[in-house]
Design a protein around this motif. Structure first.
Motif, PDB file in Angstrom:
ATOM      1  N   GLY A 134     -14.451  -0.328   3.846  1.00 28.32           N
ATOM      2  CA  GLY A 134     -14.076   0.072   2.481  1.00 28.32           C
ATOM      3  C   GLY A 134     -12.763  -0.589   2.096  1.00 28.32           C
ATOM      4  O   GLY A 134     -12.637  -1.192   1.015  1.00 28.32           O
ATOM      5  N   THR A 135     -11.771  -0.536   2.999  1.00 28.32           N
ATOM      6  CA  THR A 135     -10.479  -1.192   2.743  1.00 28.32           C
ATOM      7  C   THR A 135     -10.688  -2.688   2.542  1.00 28.32           C
ATOM      8  O   THR A 135     -10.149  -3.294   1.612  1.00 28.32           O
ATOM      9  CB  THR A 135      -9.529  -0.955   3.933  1.00 28.32           C
ATOM     10  N   GLU A 136     -11.550  -3.285   3.389  1.00 26.14           N
ATOM     11  CA  GLU A 136     -11.775  -4.739   3.323  1.00 26.14           C
ATOM     12  C   GLU A 136     -12.425  -5.150   2.016  1.00 26.14           C
ATOM     13  O   GLU A 136     -12.061  -6.160   1.404  1.00 26.14           O
ATOM     14  CB  GLU A 136     -12.618  -5.167   4.530  1.00 26.14           C
ATOM     15  N   ASN A 137     -13.391  -4.339   1.549  1.00 26.63           N
ATOM     16  CA  ASN A 137     -14.073  -4.661   0.278  1.00 26.63           C
ATOM     17  C   ASN A 137     -13.081  -4.624  -0.874  1.00 26.63           C
ATOM     18  O   ASN A 137     -13.081  -5.511  -1.744  1.00 26.63           O
ATOM     19  CB  ASN A 137     -15.204  -3.648   0.026  1.00 26.63           C
ATOM     20  N   ILE A 138     -12.237  -3.615  -0.893  1.00 25.19           N
ATOM     21  CA  ILE A 138     -11.296  -3.432  -2.007  1.00 25.19           C
ATOM     22  C   ILE A 138     -10.225  -4.532  -1.991  1.00 25.19           C
ATOM     23  O   ILE A 138      -9.940  -5.161  -3.013  1.00 25.19           O
ATOM     24  CB  ILE A 138     -10.648  -2.034  -1.939  1.00 25.19           C
ATOM     25  N   VAL A 139      -9.701  -4.832  -0.801  1.00 19.79           N
ATOM     26  CA  VAL A 139      -8.672  -5.886  -0.703  1.00 19.79           C
ATOM     27  C   VAL A 139      -9.243  -7.227  -1.143  1.00 19.79           C
ATOM     28  O   VAL A 139      -8.616  -7.978  -1.898  1.00 19.79           O
ATOM     29  CB  VAL A 139      -8.135  -5.976   0.744  1.00 19.79           C
ATOM     30  N   SER A 140     -10.501  -7.497  -0.716  1.00 16.78           N
ATOM     31  CA  SER A 140     -11.116  -8.806  -1.022  1.00 16.78           C
ATOM     32  C   SER A 140     -11.368  -8.981  -2.507  1.00 16.78           C
ATOM     33  O   SER A 140     -11.609 -10.089  -2.973  1.00 16.78           O
ATOM     34  CB  SER A 140     -12.443  -8.943  -0.257  1.00 16.78           C
ATOM     35  N   ALA A 141     -11.370  -7.897  -3.266  1.00 13.36           N
ATOM     36  CA  ALA A 141     -11.509  -8.003  -4.732  1.00 13.36           C
ATOM     37  C   ALA A 141     -10.124  -8.025  -5.384  1.00 13.36           C
ATOM     38  O   ALA A 141      -9.857  -8.826  -6.286  1.00 13.36           O
ATOM     39  CB  ALA A 141     -12.331  -6.823  -5.256  1.00 13.36           C
ATOM     40  N   ALA A 142      -9.230  -7.194  -4.867  1.00 14.82           N
ATOM     41  CA  ALA A 142      -7.910  -7.006  -5.514  1.00 14.82           C
ATOM     42  C   ALA A 142      -7.091  -8.300  -5.515  1.00 14.82           C
ATOM     43  O   ALA A 142      -6.235  -8.511  -6.379  1.00 14.82           O
ATOM     44  CB  ALA A 142      -7.138  -5.901  -4.807  1.00 14.82           C
ATOM     45  N   VAL A 143      -7.369  -9.197  -4.563  1.00 11.93           N
ATOM     46  CA  VAL A 143      -6.568 -10.435  -4.478  1.00 11.93           C
ATOM     47  C   VAL A 143      -6.691 -11.287  -5.741  1.00 11.93           C
ATOM     48  O   VAL A 143      -5.811 -12.093  -6.047  1.00 11.93           O
ATOM     49  CB  VAL A 143      -6.957 -11.281  -3.236  1.00 11.93           C
ATOM     50  N   LEU A 144      -7.820 -11.103  -6.493  1.00  9.54           N
ATOM     51  CA  LEU A 144      -8.019 -11.882  -7.737  1.00  9.54           C
ATOM     52  C   LEU A 144      -7.898 -11.001  -8.978  1.00  9.54           C
ATOM     53  O   LEU A 144      -8.247 -11.429 -10.087  1.00  9.54           O
ATOM     54  CB  LEU A 144      -9.395 -12.569  -7.714  1.00  9.54           C
ATOM     55  N   ALA A 145      -7.415  -9.773  -8.799  1.00  8.44           N
ATOM     56  CA  ALA A 145      -7.276  -8.874  -9.959  1.00  8.44           C
ATOM     57  C   ALA A 145      -6.025  -9.269 -10.745  1.00  8.44           C
ATOM     58  O   ALA A 145      -5.126  -9.920 -10.230  1.00  8.44           O
ATOM     59  CB  ALA A 145      -7.165  -7.428  -9.484  1.00  8.44           C
ATOM     60  N   ASP A 146      -5.995  -8.807 -12.016  1.00 11.39           N
ATOM     61  CA  ASP A 146      -4.814  -9.063 -12.850  1.00 11.39           C
ATOM     62  C   ASP A 146      -3.835  -7.914 -12.620  1.00 11.39           C
ATOM     63  O   ASP A 146      -4.100  -6.776 -13.008  1.00 11.39           O
ATOM     64  CB  ASP A 146      -5.273  -9.081 -14.325  1.00 11.39           C
ATOM     65  N   GLY A 147      -2.720  -8.198 -11.912  1.00 12.67           N
ATOM     66  CA  GLY A 147      -1.754  -7.126 -11.668  1.00 12.67           C
ATOM     67  C   GLY A 147      -1.727  -6.684 -10.209  1.00 12.67           C
ATOM     68  O   GLY A 147      -2.357  -7.288  -9.341  1.00 12.67           O
ATOM     69  N   THR A 148      -1.046  -5.571  -9.977  1.00 10.40           N
ATOM     70  CA  THR A 148      -0.774  -5.104  -8.614  1.00 10.40           C
ATOM     71  C   THR A 148      -1.706  -3.958  -8.227  1.00 10.40           C
ATOM     72  O   THR A 148      -1.978  -3.065  -9.032  1.00 10.40           O
ATOM     73  CB  THR A 148       0.694  -4.605  -8.533  1.00 10.40           C
ATOM     74  N   THR A 149      -2.208  -4.032  -6.996  1.00 13.78           N
ATOM     75  CA  THR A 149      -3.049  -2.957  -6.444  1.00 13.78           C
ATOM     76  C   THR A 149      -2.310  -2.333  -5.264  1.00 13.78           C
ATOM     77  O   THR A 149      -1.745  -3.053  -4.441  1.00 13.78           O
ATOM     78  CB  THR A 149      -4.411  -3.514  -5.986  1.00 13.78           C
ATOM     79  N   VAL A 150      -2.316  -0.998  -5.228  1.00 15.08           N
ATOM     80  CA  VAL A 150      -1.735  -0.289  -4.079  1.00 15.08           C
ATOM     81  C   VAL A 150      -2.831   0.595  -3.492  1.00 15.08           C
ATOM     82  O   VAL A 150      -3.412   1.431  -4.190  1.00 15.08           O
ATOM     83  CB  VAL A 150      -0.532   0.581  -4.495  1.00 15.08           C
TER      84      VAL A 150
END
Ligand code: EPZ
Length: 430
Positions: free
Chosen positions: A167-183
Motif C-alpha cells: 500500500g505504501t509502495e503504490n501510494i509513493v509510486s504515484a505521489a512522485v509525479l503529483a503536483d505538490g507535497t504528499t505526507v
C-alpha cells in the motif's frame, strides 16, 4: 507438478550468496513505468514472480531483456500501450496490484483485477485505494476489476490504518509525479520500501523519510531512467531461511552478499535458540552450538520480527528442546505449515493466532504439501533436519521466491533434488 526430494539428517556447512530481494525487485520493476526510457536494473533474482512481473510489463507495452549471464535486466518503458493488469496475471501474483499507482501517474487511468485473497489471508487493498483517492484518483469496482482515473494527481497528507508494505509502495509510486507535497503517516518501514524509494530518487524523485513511519514526497513534473544501473538490495527473507536451515540441521552456514542490518530481529531470535551468530558488513554466519532452546516470537511490522520468517523459525522450534510460542499478528491464516509439520512428528497446538510448539528435538521425513511461499520453505528446512526422506509437493510456491534453492542447498551439502510428483528423483543429489 514438481516436488523436492530431501534425504535429511545432514548438517549443512559452507557458504551461499543471497540473491536480490524479491519484494524489492517487484515494486522497482513496476515503478519503471513512471519514468519513460530504458532502465537497467542489477541483481534481479531469477524467480517466477519476477517473470510474471516482466510479462505483465510486456503486456502493457514495456518490453524487457535479461542480459545473458548477469542479473542485469533492461526494461524499456518509453511507451505504455495499455493500462490494464488482467485477472490471469493478478491471480497468479497479487503484487501485480502495484501497477495501479504508476499507471495512474503515467497514464491517468488504470484497470487492474482485484487480487483476491490467497492462502495466508484475504489481503484487501482498501488502503491502497484510500491513499490514491487522497491524491485525486477516483475508483469504480466492477466485475472483479478496479477502474481508476485521475484528472491529475495532487499532493495530500494521509494516515494509513496500518503500515501496509505494498500500500505504501503504490501510494509513493504515484505521489512522485503529483503536483505538490504528499505526507504519508503510518507508512511501512520495510527495507524493500526503502529500496523502492532509493530507486525513485535515482529517477529524480524527491523523497524524505523512507524507512520511518512518515514519508514526505515532493512531486516533480517528470522522471527519467538513471545513468547507471540500479542494484536491488539483498533478500533478507531468503538470507534468514538459509540461516534457519543451519540452525535446524545443527550446521554452520555463512550467507554472503547480504546485509545483517536488514534482519536484526531474526538474528536476535537465532541467538536466543543458542546458536552462534557472527556478522560482517555483508555476511552472516550461523552455527549450531549444542541443543536448541525454545523461543517466543511475535510477528510485527519492520523492524519487528517479520511474518515472512515465522514459518521457517517454527521449524527450528520443532527441533529445539523445550516450548516455543509464535504469535502471528499480520495475517489471519499463516500457520498452514503447522499441519504439515505435525505429519513429520512435530507437536504443535494452535489457538487463534498463537501456536505453541513442544520441541522434541527431532522430525521424521514424510511427504508434505506446500501451501504458500514461506510455508514451503519451512517444509524444506524441516526435511533437511528430519531423519529419512521428505517429499515436498507443489513446490511451484517455492519457485516464486527462492532462486535456485536446490542448487544452493546442494552447495551446502544438502542431499536435495527435484523430482516429478509420483515420479522418480530428479537431478543428482549432492
Ligand atoms: C507484503 O505484502 C509482502 N509482499 C509480503 O510478503 C509480506 O508478508 C507482507 O508485506 C508483510 O510484511 C510483497 O512485498 C510483494 P501488507 P502486502 O499490505 O503488502 C492488511 C512473501 O512471502 N491490509 O503489509 O500485501 C493485510 O490484510 C509475501 O514474500 C489491509 O487490511 O502486506 C495484512 O493483514 C507474503 N488493507 C496487513 O495489512 C490494505 O489495503 C499487512 O499487509 C493492505 C493491507
Amino acid at each position: 507438478m514438481d516436488k523436492i526430494v530431501i534425504e535429511g539428517g545432514r548438517a549443512l556447512r559452507g557458504s551461499v550468496a543471497a540473491s536480490g530481494a524479491k519484494n524489492a525487485a517487484l515494486p522497482i520493476l513496476i515503478a519503471t513505468i513512471v519514468a519513460p526510457g530504458e532502465h537497467r536494473i542489477a541483481n534481479v533474482p531469477y524467480l517466477a514472480d519476477v517473470s510474471s512481473t516482466l510479462s505483465l510489463l510486456g503486456r502493457i507495452g514495456c518490453p524487457s531483456l535479461a542480459e545473458e549471464g548477469s542479473k542485469l535486466m533492461r526494461v524499456d518503458t518509453s511507451r505504455v500501450a495499455f493500462s490494464e493488469a488482467p485477472y490471469d496475471v493478478v491471480r497468479k501474483m497479487r503484487a501485480s496490484v502495484l501497477v495501479l499507482g504508476p499507471l495512474l501517474a503515467r497514464m491517468g487511468h488504470a484497470k487492474v483485477s482485484l487480487p483476491g485473497g490467497c492462502a495466508i489471508g484475504t489481503r484487501p487493498i482498501d488502503q491502497h485505494l484510500k491513499g490514491l483517492e487522497a491524491l485525486g484518483c477516483t475508483f469504480k469496482l466492477e466485475g472483479g476489476y478496479v477502474y481508476g482515473r485521475t484528472e491529475g494527481l495532487r499532493g495530500a497528507e494521509m494516515t494509513l490504518d496500518m503500515p501496509t508494505v505494498t500500500g505504501t509502495e503504490n501510494i509513493v509510486s504515484a505521489a512522485v509525479l503529483a503536483d505538490g507535497t504528499t505526507v504519508i503517516h503510518n507508512a511501512a518501514k520495510e527495507p524493500e520500501v526503502v529500496d523502492l524509494c532509493r530507486f525513485l530518487v535515482a529517477l529524480g524523485a524527491r523523497i524524505e523519510g523512507a524507512g520511518t513511519d512518515t514519508i514526505v514526497i515532493e512531486g516533480v513534473p517528470r522522471l527519467a531512467p538513471p545513468a547507471r544501473p540500479y542494484r536491488i538490495c539483498p533478500d533478507r527473507i531468503e538470507t534468514g531461511t538459509y540461516l534457519c536451515a543451519a540452525a535446524a540441521t545443527g550446521g554452520d552456514v555463512t550467507v554472503t552478499d547480504t546485509d545483517p542490518t536488514l534482519l536484526g530481529a531474526v538474528l536476535d531470535k537465532l541467538r536466543a535458540t543458542g546458536c552462534t551468530v557472527e556478522t560482517t558488513a555483508s555476511t552472516i554466519r550461523v552455527a549450531a552450538n549444542g541443543p536448541l532452546r525454545g523461543i517466543d516470537v511475535t510477528t510485527e511490522p519492520y523492524p519487528g520480527f517479520p511474518t515472512d520468517m515465522q514459518a521457517q523459525l517454527m521449524t527450528v522450534a520443532c527441533l529445539a528442546e523445550g516450548e516455543s510460542r509464535f504469535c502471528e499478528t499480520i495475517f489471519e491464516n499463516r500457520f498452514m505449515h503447522a499441519a504439515e509439520l505435525l505429519r513429520m512428528g512435530a507437536r504443535i497446538e494452535i489457538h487463534g493466532n498463537t501456536a505453541t510448539v513442544h520441541g522434541n528435538g527431532k522430525l521424521v521425513g514424510s511427504p508434505v504439501m506446500a501451501s504458500d511461499l514461506r510455508a514451503s520453505a519451512a517444509l524444506v528446512v524441516a526435511g533437511l533436519a528430519a531423519q529419512g526422506t521428505t517429499d515436498v509437493l507443489r513446490i511451484y510456491h517455492l519457485d516464486r521466491g527462492y532462486e535456485d534453492m536446490v542448487g544452493k542447498l546442494q552447495k551446502l551439502g544438502g542431499n536435495v533434488s527435484r523430482g516429478e510428483e509420483g515420479g522418480k528423483k530428479g537431478a543428482s543429489a549432492a
